[in-house]
Design a protein around this motif. Structure first.
Motif, PDB file in Angstrom:
ATOM      1  N   THR A 197       0.829  -1.209   0.000  1.00  0.00           N
ATOM      2  CA  THR A 197       0.000   0.000   0.000  1.00  0.00           C
ATOM      3  C   THR A 197       0.866   1.263   0.000  1.00  0.00           C
ATOM      4  OG1 THR A 197      -1.735  -1.195   1.203  1.00  0.00           O
ATOM      5  CG2 THR A 197      -1.820   1.229   1.242  1.00  0.00           C
ATOM      6  N   LEU A 198       1.912   1.242   0.846  1.00  0.00           N
ATOM      7  CA  LEU A 198       2.795   2.410   0.913  1.00  0.00           C
ATOM      8  C   LEU A 198       3.514   2.638  -0.413  1.00  0.00           C
ATOM      9  CD1 LEU A 198       4.176   4.657   2.513  1.00  0.00           C
ATOM     10  CD2 LEU A 198       5.858   2.961   3.316  1.00  0.00           C
ATOM     11  N   ALA A 199       4.010   1.570  -1.041  1.00  0.00           N
ATOM     12  CA  ALA A 199       4.711   1.708  -2.317  1.00  0.00           C
ATOM     13  C   ALA A 199       3.782   2.230  -3.399  1.00  0.00           C
ATOM     14  CB  ALA A 199       5.301   0.357  -2.722  1.00  0.00           C
ATOM     15  N   ALA A 200       2.517   1.791  -3.358  1.00  0.00           N
ATOM     16  CA  ALA A 200       1.558   2.271  -4.360  1.00  0.00           C
ATOM     17  C   ALA A 200       1.309   3.775  -4.190  1.00  0.00           C
ATOM     18  CB  ALA A 200       0.259   1.495  -4.239  1.00  0.00           C
ATOM     19  N   ARG A 201       1.229   4.259  -2.953  1.00  0.00           N
ATOM     20  CA  ARG A 201       1.006   5.687  -2.724  1.00  0.00           C
ATOM     21  C   ARG A 201       2.226   6.510  -3.138  1.00  0.00           C
ATOM     22  NH1 ARG A 201      -1.847   5.386   3.290  1.00  0.00           N
ATOM     23  NH2 ARG A 201      -3.843   4.494   2.553  1.00  0.00           N
ATOM     24  N   GLN A 202       3.431   5.972  -2.850  1.00  0.00           N
ATOM     25  CA  GLN A 202       4.635   6.685  -3.256  1.00  0.00           C
ATOM     26  C   GLN A 202       4.729   6.792  -4.778  1.00  0.00           C
ATOM     27  OE1 GLN A 202       7.792   4.517  -1.341  1.00  0.00           O
ATOM     28  NE2 GLN A 202       7.637   5.701   0.571  1.00  0.00           N
ATOM     29  N   LEU A 203       4.336   5.742  -5.464  1.00  0.00           N
ATOM     30  CA  LEU A 203       4.369   5.774  -6.918  1.00  0.00           C
ATOM     31  C   LEU A 203       3.388   6.808  -7.448  1.00  0.00           C
ATOM     32  CD1 LEU A 203       5.358   4.653  -9.626  1.00  0.00           C
ATOM     33  CD2 LEU A 203       3.554   2.891  -9.443  1.00  0.00           C
ATOM     34  N   ALA A 204       2.207   6.872  -6.852  1.00  0.00           N
ATOM     35  CA  ALA A 204       1.217   7.858  -7.302  1.00  0.00           C
ATOM     36  C   ALA A 204       1.725   9.283  -7.063  1.00  0.00           C
ATOM     37  CB  ALA A 204      -0.100   7.630  -6.568  1.00  0.00           C
ATOM     38  N   ARG A 205       2.401   9.501  -5.940  1.00  0.00           N
ATOM     39  CA  ARG A 205       2.927  10.847  -5.667  1.00  0.00           C
ATOM     40  C   ARG A 205       4.044  11.213  -6.651  1.00  0.00           C
ATOM     41  NH1 ARG A 205       3.276  10.249  -0.789  1.00  0.00           N
ATOM     42  NH2 ARG A 205       5.410   9.440  -0.595  1.00  0.00           N
ATOM     43  N   GLU A 206       4.968  10.281  -6.905  1.00  0.00           N
ATOM     44  CA  GLU A 206       6.054  10.552  -7.836  1.00  0.00           C
ATOM     45  C   GLU A 206       5.532  10.794  -9.248  1.00  0.00           C
ATOM     46  OE1 GLU A 206       9.175  11.098  -7.352  1.00  0.00           O
ATOM     47  OE2 GLU A 206       9.102  10.736  -5.195  1.00  0.00           O
ATOM     48  N   LYS A 207       4.454  10.128  -9.571  1.00  0.00           N
ATOM     49  CA  LYS A 207       3.874  10.339 -10.900  1.00  0.00           C
ATOM     50  C   LYS A 207       3.332  11.754 -11.029  1.00  0.00           C
ATOM     51  CE  LYS A 207       0.468   8.416 -14.087  1.00  0.00           C
ATOM     52  NZ  LYS A 207      -0.582   7.379 -14.298  1.00  0.00           N
ATOM     53  N   GLY A 208       2.692  12.212  -9.953  1.00  0.00           N
ATOM     54  CA  GLY A 208       2.186  13.587  -9.992  1.00  0.00           C
ATOM     55  C   GLY A 208       3.301  14.627 -10.040  1.00  0.00           C
ATOM     56  N   LEU A 209       4.347  14.410  -9.272  1.00  0.00           N
ATOM     57  CA  LEU A 209       5.469  15.347  -9.281  1.00  0.00           C
ATOM     58  C   LEU A 209       6.172  15.348 -10.634  1.00  0.00           C
ATOM     59  CD1 LEU A 209       6.965  14.625  -5.729  1.00  0.00           C
ATOM     60  CD2 LEU A 209       5.606  16.610  -6.459  1.00  0.00           C
ATOM     61  N   LEU A 210       6.263  14.143 -11.251  1.00  0.00           N
ATOM     62  CA  LEU A 210       6.893  14.077 -12.563  1.00  0.00           C
ATOM     63  C   LEU A 210       6.076  14.848 -13.593  1.00  0.00           C
ATOM     64  CD1 LEU A 210       9.097  12.942 -14.442  1.00  0.00           C
ATOM     65  CD2 LEU A 210       7.646  10.898 -14.729  1.00  0.00           C
ATOM     66  N   ALA A 211       4.780  14.790 -13.471  1.00  0.00           N
ATOM     67  CA  ALA A 211       3.928  15.511 -14.413  1.00  0.00           C
ATOM     68  C   ALA A 211       4.054  17.023 -14.237  1.00  0.00           C
ATOM     69  CB  ALA A 211       2.477  15.073 -14.224  1.00  0.00           C
ATOM     70  N   GLN A 212       4.345  17.474 -13.021  1.00  0.00           N
ATOM     71  CA  GLN A 212       4.503  18.898 -12.769  1.00  0.00           C
ATOM     72  C   GLN A 212       5.924  19.386 -13.054  1.00  0.00           C
ATOM     73  OE1 GLN A 212       3.296  19.625  -8.724  1.00  0.00           O
ATOM     74  NE2 GLN A 212       1.282  18.614  -9.019  1.00  0.00           N
ATOM     75  N   GLY A 213       6.807  18.434 -13.361  1.00  0.00           N
ATOM     76  CA  GLY A 213       8.188  18.773 -13.644  1.00  0.00           C
ATOM     77  C   GLY A 213       9.003  19.047 -12.404  1.00  0.00           C
TER      78      GLY A 213
END
Length: 384
Positions: free
Chosen positions: A140-156
């Motif tokens: 669960t924790l790894a899935a949330r971290q991946l979702a956060r990194e995906k959002g940050l990557l999209a924002q540059g």
């Protein structure tokens, strides 16, 4: 002679004639005495047919089977044991060490595949349940971290390397979760995470139950044994030199200790000879009456071998089918309304079988087990 003397003489003659006439009439009107049967009538043979319906045959336990077309040298006698099929018997063990806290079934009870038979409280079960929970939390924790990194990557804001690292962490966490789940399933951890369940792998009856409530058992300790009595096979031992004569599909007669006769067919020959007994194992599949025998039971197998080494002609019947009525040797042939005593000529006897030289054809249905009851009935009718 004077006239008086003549008168007296005539009267005497009249009395004698009257007496003779009366005696003759009495002989003619007297009841006729019974006439003894002649010697030919007394020795006339009685009927050989016995009327009995199907219900009477069943209630008398009279077995009917066709006369075999094998000669005596084509019949093999072998001792055999009833065994459960490999996939019809299961040994139930404790998957982890612990204490037996619940027993739901007893010996002889019917169980279904997947049914829980007992519970074993185990420390190992608690550890496995904890590992499973921790692996799920990491996933669960790894899935949330991946979702956060995906959002940050999209924002540059975040680098792509951080996003890829988060993806890898999630894959590792998921693999650990699957491993923990598989371990929990393997030992059958219960929902509360305290015990392991002892579950039946097959449907059948419990044939052994060495488990005791409150006993501490090690992993893989046998607690129950379950077998399906309807799915059995018979393993017969024959001399190594005779095994080659037995072919798949050969007819077999199986006789139990109580005299019951069952039909079977040879399923296969293992081709392996035991080094100690010098016997080969023949696997036999019982017929429709196989449900009446149980694993572990001993039976006598009479195998009608069709392979090389046996005479192609001849008629043989079981010893019980042959009866002696007067000076005749007979078998009782099945008729539409009962049985008929048919005279046969015996050529030889061996191993509980009788070779018939004449009087019977292969395939004729005859009474085998309890044929002596028909003999007794025939003799009773003859006496009457």
């Amino acid at each position: 002679m004077t006239s008086d003397n003549k008168l007296y003489a005539g009267a005497a003659v009249g009395l004698i004639l009257a007496a003779l006439a009366g005696f003759g009439a009495a002989r003619m009107t007297a009841p006729t005495a019974p006439v003894e049967a002649s010697a030919e009538e007394a020795s006339a043979p009685v009927g050989d047919e016995i009327e009995i319906d199907a219900d009477g045959i069943r209630s008398s336990a009279i077995m009917v089977a066709p006369a075999s077309g094998n000669s005596l040298d084509g019949i093999l006698l072998a001792s055999a044991t009833v065994e459960a099929m490999p996939d019809a018997e299961a040994v139930l063990t404790a998957r982890a060490p612990g204490t037996v806290t619940r027993i739901f079934k007893r010996i002889g009870d019917v169980v279904s595949a997947g049914e829980t038979i007992a519970l074993v409280e185990s420390r190992d079960a608690s550890m496995i349940a904890a590992d499973r929970g921790a692996a799920a939390a990491r996933t669960t924790l790894a899935a949330r971290q991946l979702a956060r990194e995906k959002g940050l990557l999209a924002q540059g804001v975040s680098a792509r390397a951080d996003y890829e690292t988060a993806q890898a962490n999630l894959a590792v966490a998921q693999a650990e979760a699957r491993q923990a789940e598989a371990a929990a399933r393997a030992v059958r951890v219960t929902g509360d995470g305290r015990s392991v369940a002892v579950v039946s792998a097959v449907s059948g009856r419990i044939t052994a139950a060495p488990a005791s409530l409150g006993a501490y058992v090690q992993a893989e300790t046998e607690l129950f044994r379950v077998a399906d009595p309807r799915r059995t096979q018979i393993e017969a031992s024959v001399p190594a030199g005779e095994a080659g004569r037995v072919k798949a599909g050969d007819r077999v007669e199986l006789t139990t200790n109580d005299g019951q006769v069952l039909e079977g067919r040879v399923r296969s020959a293992t081709g392996v000879v035991d080094a100690m007994t010098r016997q080969a194992t023949i696997v036999i599949t019982p017929g429709s009456g196989g449900s009446t025998i149980a694993p572990g039971q001993m039976v006598q197998a009479r195998i009608f071998a069709s392979g090389d080494g046996q005479s192609a002609s001849g008629v043989s019947v079981p010893q019980d089918a042959v009866q002696t009525v007067g000076d005749r040797t007979v078998v009782f042939v099945r008729m539409p309304k009962g049985f008929k005593a048919q005279t046969i000529q015996v050529a030889g006897r061996s191993g509980g079988m009788v070779a018939v030289a004449s009087g019977l054809k292969a395939g004729q249905s005859i009474a085998t087990t309890n044929a002596f009851l028909l003999k007794a009935e025939l003799e009773k009718e003859s006496a009457e």
